[in-house]
Design an enzyme around this catalytic site. Structure first.
Site, PDB file in Angstrom:
ATOM      1  N   ASP A  75       0.946  -1.197  -0.064  1.00 21.27           N
ATOM      2  CA  ASP A  75      -0.050   0.071   0.019  1.00 21.27           C
ATOM      3  C   ASP A  75       1.032   1.380   0.063  1.00 21.27           C
ATOM      4  O   ASP A  75       1.890   1.154   0.670  1.00 21.27           O
ATOM      5  CB  ASP A  75      -0.704   0.035   1.409  1.00 21.27           C
ATOM      6  CG  ASP A  75      -1.782   1.260   1.418  1.00 21.27           C
ATOM      7  OD1 ASP A  75      -2.846   1.290   0.529  1.00 21.27           O
ATOM      8  OD2 ASP A  75      -1.750   2.076   2.380  1.00 21.27           O
ATOM      9  N   GLU A 129       1.555  -0.544  -5.003  1.00 19.53           N
ATOM     10  CA  GLU A 129       0.868   0.563  -5.287  1.00 19.53           C
ATOM     11  C   GLU A 129       1.732   2.030  -5.484  1.00 19.53           C
ATOM     12  O   GLU A 129       2.102   2.167  -4.705  1.00 19.53           O
ATOM     13  CB  GLU A 129      -0.283   0.966  -4.298  1.00 19.53           C
ATOM     14  CG  GLU A 129      -1.382   2.046  -4.483  1.00 19.53           C
ATOM     15  CD  GLU A 129      -2.266   2.320  -3.337  1.00 19.53           C
ATOM     16  OE1 GLU A 129      -3.323   2.659  -3.541  1.00 19.53           O
ATOM     17  OE2 GLU A 129      -1.929   2.455  -2.358  1.00 19.53           O
TER      18      GLU A 129
END
Length: 775
Positions: free
Chosen positions: A394, A430
């Site tokens: 993330d 990401e």
């Protein structure tokens, strides 16, 4: 300030331990341990001989106590403290006899309380060991969990100067000592990994709780749990669907941030980590939770084993960019109380302020040795001892920042790529955060793969936003076909660097964050009222199209005529996604049209908004059959999943150009035609010989298979298309998005429109896509 001595002699100001009935902040440091840990190289607690070795990093502390807790896990009826010994480089350690697996523990850290200098030491706050492999209990949002004095946990803004001396132990999670992992079992678990090659990978993103909570074939006690995800009914669905790699939203121990808790809502997605080595206990069955943290870990391992036995990989979405402690006015639960400036990224000013590049209140500082060490140790544990097959990072740009600037060769990213344990698993980034120059799609180094938001936006724009503009009378100029063609061919504009192939691009149109696929075709606007933020949260740039009616349409109601068109739009997106070069990702439930009722930011919705509803209507059953069929086509035909970029010329002795583009008249698309925003029809021909990289481990011959022709009609009217040239005597139609169910190919065969010669003129329905394979 603390002494800089590095010897292990007891500190003069240590005193005998007291119980929790005394005021924690005034008890003073505990008596020192009689013996140090055998090694400083293993942070956390580890069973050794007649007890445990403990190693903790707290570089600015004056003393650190290990706290051994009694009680039943809900009340702290007593605690025994052991003073840790100071060692070099900010480490504290001890060997503590008599501690056994299952014992609960925490840490109390003594030192200066000086928020202006970034120091938040407060021994009244029981801290979770960042290396705890087991966790029991939850964060209760009461004033006691904050290091500074607050009257109401819902409103914590204000001065930090007054330290709060109330004990937090009854209101925070506790670490649990676990036995060592059997090396032989770990080795066998790693041996059974499916090891799916990237070229064959189809990622499926799901939430442990929301995916199984409403599943009708699961026993009640397994719904919403790790064990539920391992149930044969769930595994059989994944296998029948054809996905290879299950990407789970965070399952590392997490806690809801206090700003969300103040609205009486949870952090449902779990992007709010508290413990990086411990699984989230709330996803375990009640029986496992009652049996203790060891049983929770065993349930996670059993889940991984069951999925591996079915040939499915497990990838974890991991959140190392920030923690659940939030901004400086948040609770003191772990890293903040241990070593605030040693873990969190600061702006270098005075008073000390966080440099927040994640938008969450804090960001971890990957210039710091202990941050890098904790992250790598955590990843090795999940991969090497739990047995997972990879990680999706993330806000991964934060992990590669040297404070302000991102560096693709950051020491952490280099260590990640070269680590002997982690080099053997799938790594997915990401590729953005909210800091300066935070968008970095395509800029990571191998072996990292990346979510491709450009792919997402391109497909949404072509099939939905541009089509909406045309349907509304041409408001706005549609985009030309260049970007769509670039995404279909693997996004070489971003992923050609450093010998990266198209599989480095994780192609997706939906994810947990944003509209579901069914909502993309049913809503022009977000509907996030349930989040209690005045519908201000979530993106306004959805590139969606409600097809003229906002929201759900009941059968027979006004506007019901657009329902079939919506479903075709869903199939268009899926068909284009699964024909594109790259690694496709599907969001759980999109295969049968799951809705979130227009909520495009359901991060705090542990409700029917987020849960997957398995009670399928007939049209959903048809969509599920279509998704299975498309994935099966991709699996059976390498030409649908190229492992290398095309160059627009023949490969080796192949007379056919590896990738070519044609207009509706069957001629090539050249020059100004690519820049025409009104051109909405395109044919893509991909040669089979170019589909497989001979260096890959896919095991498929490079000279076999059939060529592919994808015909795209993004116009609002039916269009006559002359099929592009073929190396053989023609093409066979294998799928048409105008079909509600793939079985409609039988009707096409009866009509004589399946096997056709190159150059044959066919009528392609408005807003549709077709697959042809060479005969």
């Amino acid at each position: 300030m603390e002494s800089t001595a590095t010897d292990e002699t007891p500190l003069a100001d240590r005193e005998t331990a007291t119980t929790a009935t005394a005021t924690a902040a005034t008890a003073g440091p505990a008596a020192p341990a009689a013996q140090g840990a055998a090694s400083l190289a293993r942070p956390g607690t580890h069973v050794v001989g007649d007890g445990i070795d403990v190693v903790v990093s707290a570089s600015q502390a004056s003393a650190v106590d290990l706290v051994l807790l009694g009680g039943d896990g809900t009340e702290v009826d007593g605690e025994r403290r052991v003073g840790l010994l100071r060692a070099r480089h900010g480490l504290w350690h001890a060997h503590v006899p008599g501690v056994v697996p299952g014992d609960r523990y925490g840490l109390r850290v003594h030192g200066e309380w000086n928020p202006a200098a970034g120091q938040f030491h407060n021994p009244a706050k029981l801290l979770l060991d960042p290396y705890a492999r087991g966790v029991e209990g939850e964060v209760a949002y009461v004033p006691e969990i904050f290091g500074h004095h607050v009257d109401d946990a819902r409103a914590t803004h204000g001065g930090l100067e007054v330290r709060d001396d109330r004990d937090s132990a009854p209101f925070v999670p506790h670490g649990v000592v676990l036995p060592p992992t059997d090396p032989a079992e770990s080795a066998e678990r790693l041996r059974r990994r499916p090891r799916v090659p990237w070229q064959r990978t189809v990622v499926y993103e799901a939430h442990v709780r929301g995916y199984t909570l409403l599943h009708p074939d699961l026993p009640e006690e397994l719904r919403g749990t790790y064990a539920g995800l391992a149930h044969p009914a769930v595994v059989e669905h994944l296998v029948a669907l054809g996905v290879t790699t299950l990407e789970l939203l965070p399952i590392q121990s997490f806690a809801t941030e206090h700003a969300i808790a103040a609205r009486d809502l949870p952090n449902y997605w779990g992007y709010s980590t508290l413990g990086y080595l411990a699984p989230e206990p709330s996803y375990a069955t009640a029986a496992a939770r009652e049996a203790g943290a060891g049983a929770v870990v065993a349930e996670v391992r059993a889940m991984v084993d069951a999925l591996h036995a079915a040939g499915i990989e497990v990838v974890l979405d991991v959140v190392y960019n920030h923690t659940c402690e939030g901004g400086t006015d948040g609770p003191v639960l772990s890293l903040r109380g241990l070593d605030n400036t040693g873990y969190y990224l600061h702006d270098g000013g005075s008073p000390a302020r966080y440099a927040d590049v994640t938008g969450t209140g804090n960001s971890l500082d990957f210039r710091r040795q202990r941050v890098v060490q904790l992250t790598l140790d955590s990843l090795r544990y999940w991969a090497g001892e739990i047995g997972v097959d990879g990680f999706r990072f993330d806000l991964a740009v934060t992990l590669g920042r040297r404070a302000g600037e991102f560096d693709p060769d950051h020491p952490f990213l280099v260590a990640l790529a070269s680590d002997p344990v982690l080099a053997d698993v799938k790594l997915i980034a990401e590729p953005w955060d909210v800091g300066p120059s935070g968008w970095r799609t395509g800029q990571f180094a191998p072996p990292m793969h990346e979510w491709n938001d450009r792919f997402r936006d391109s497909l949404r724009r072509f099939w939905l936003a541009d089509a909406r503009a045309l349907a509304q009378g041409g408001h706005g100029t549609p985009h030309d076909m260049r970007d769509l063609a670039t995404r279909l061919s693997g996004s070489a504009d971003m992923f050609h660097r450093r010998d990266r192939g198209p599989t480095a691009s994780i192609n997706y149109v939906t994810a947990h964050d944003g509209f579901t696929l069914a909502d993309l075709v049913a809503y022009d606007h977000k509907h996030n009222e349930a989040n209690l933020e005045g519908n201000r949260d979530g993106s306004d740039n959805n590139l969606s199209w409600n097809h003229g009616v906002e929201g759900r349409i009941e059968p027979g109601s006004p506007g019901s005529e657009v329902r079939p068109v919506r479903r075709r739009s869903i199939r268009n997106v899926l068909g284009t996604l699964l024909a594109a070069s790259g690694t496709p990702m599907i969001t759980a439930g999109d295969e049968f049209g799951r809705t979130q009722r227009g909520n495009n930011n359901a991060y705090c919705q542990d409700s029917a908004i987020s849960w997957v509803d398995w009670d399928l209507e007939p049209w959903q059953q048809e969509l599920l059959a279509t998704t299975r069929y498309l994935i099966e086509l991709r699996r059976e035909h390498p030409v649908l999943r190229p492992a290398r970029f095309a160059y627009g010329r023949p490969r080796s002795n192949d007379p056919l150009t590896d990738l070519a583009w044609f207009s509706e008249d069957g001629g090539g698309v050249e020059g100004d035609a690519w820049h025409d925003p009104h051109r909405r029809v395109l044919q893509m021909r991909r040669a089979a010989g170019a589909a497989v990289d001979p260096r890959s481990l896919d095991g498929v011959a490079t000279d076999g298979g059939r060529d592919l022709l994808v015909v795209v009609n993004g116009a609002l009217n039916d269009v006559e298309v002359a099929l592009a040239p073929s190396r053989t005597d023609g093409w066979s139609l294998v799928w048409d998005s105008s079909w509600d169910h793939p079985d409609e190919i039988a009707e096409a065969e009866t009509a004589g429109v399946v096997d056709l010669d190159a150059g044959t003129v066919v009528e392609v329905d408005a807003l549709s896509v077709r697959y042809y394979l060479s005969r």
